[in-house]
Design an enzyme around this catalytic site. Structure first.
Site, mmCIF file in Angstrom:
data_model
loop_
_atom_site.group_PDB
_atom_site.id
_atom_site.type_symbol
_atom_site.label_atom_id
_atom_site.label_comp_id
_atom_site.label_asym_id
_atom_site.label_seq_id
_atom_site.Cartn_x
_atom_site.Cartn_y
_atom_site.Cartn_z
ATOM 1 N N PRO A 127 62.816 52.927 -20.926
ATOM 2 C CA PRO A 127 62.716 51.960 -19.828
ATOM 3 C C PRO A 127 61.912 50.744 -20.280
ATOM 4 O O PRO A 127 61.125 50.817 -21.223
ATOM 5 C CB PRO A 127 61.966 52.740 -18.740
ATOM 6 C CG PRO A 127 61.194 53.772 -19.481
ATOM 7 C CD PRO A 127 62.008 54.122 -20.682
ATOM 8 N N GLU A 128 62.127 49.614 -19.621
ATOM 9 C CA GLU A 128 61.371 48.403 -19.930
ATOM 10 C C GLU A 128 59.889 48.594 -19.611
ATOM 11 O O GLU A 128 59.026 48.034 -20.257
ATOM 12 C CB GLU A 128 61.893 47.212 -19.126
ATOM 13 C CG GLU A 128 63.302 46.809 -19.485
ATOM 14 C CD GLU A 128 63.401 46.168 -20.855
ATOM 15 O OE1 GLU A 128 62.435 45.509 -21.282
ATOM 16 O OE2 GLU A 128 64.437 46.350 -21.506
ATOM 17 N N ILE A 129 59.616 49.387 -18.587
ATOM 18 C CA ILE A 129 58.232 49.635 -18.169
ATOM 19 C C ILE A 129 58.133 51.064 -17.649
ATOM 20 O O ILE A 129 59.061 51.569 -17.016
ATOM 21 C CB ILE A 129 57.776 48.618 -17.088
ATOM 22 C CG1 ILE A 129 56.307 48.780 -16.756
ATOM 23 C CG2 ILE A 129 58.622 48.713 -15.849
ATOM 24 C CD1 ILE A 129 55.737 47.658 -15.903
#
Length: 105
Positions: free
Chosen positions: A69-71
């Site tokens: 995930p990006e974050i």
């Protein structure tokens, strides 16, 4: 914006290599050790690089798609990253952007 929830941005995964290269002055760890180039601070940076790299690897390894995930947000009582629910349209848009970026290289 100040956030009191621990989180991890995928972009941090570029940092371990930078830390390791700086600590070893561009040599392999073995050569840097043989040449007595590593200071105590360099050894701390190498440990940090190893820990960050392991976290980055785990971010990819825990997903069924192999994409991180990006974050990721951390729940402090748990050990490791916890995936937070994301809107499907937003997730698909992020994946499309990443594929477009990779394909353009």
């Amino acid at each position: 914006m100040i956030c009191d929830v621990p989180f991890f941005l995928l972009k941090v995964c570029f940092l371990p290599g930078t830390l390791a290269l700086g600590a070893t002055k561009g040599f392999t760890r073995k050569k840097a050790e043989e040449r007595n180039l590593l200071t105590p601070e360099d050894l701390e940076n190498l440990k940090l690089a190893e820990d960050l790299a392991k976290t980055c690897f785990e971010m990819y390894a825990v997903t069924s798609t192999g994409l991180a995930p990006e974050i990721a947000y951390f729940h402090v009582e748990l050990i490791g990253p916890v995936l937070v629910k994301q809107d499907l349209a937003e997730a698909n848009a992020n994946v499309r952007k990443r594929i477009e970026y990779i394909s353009a290289e």
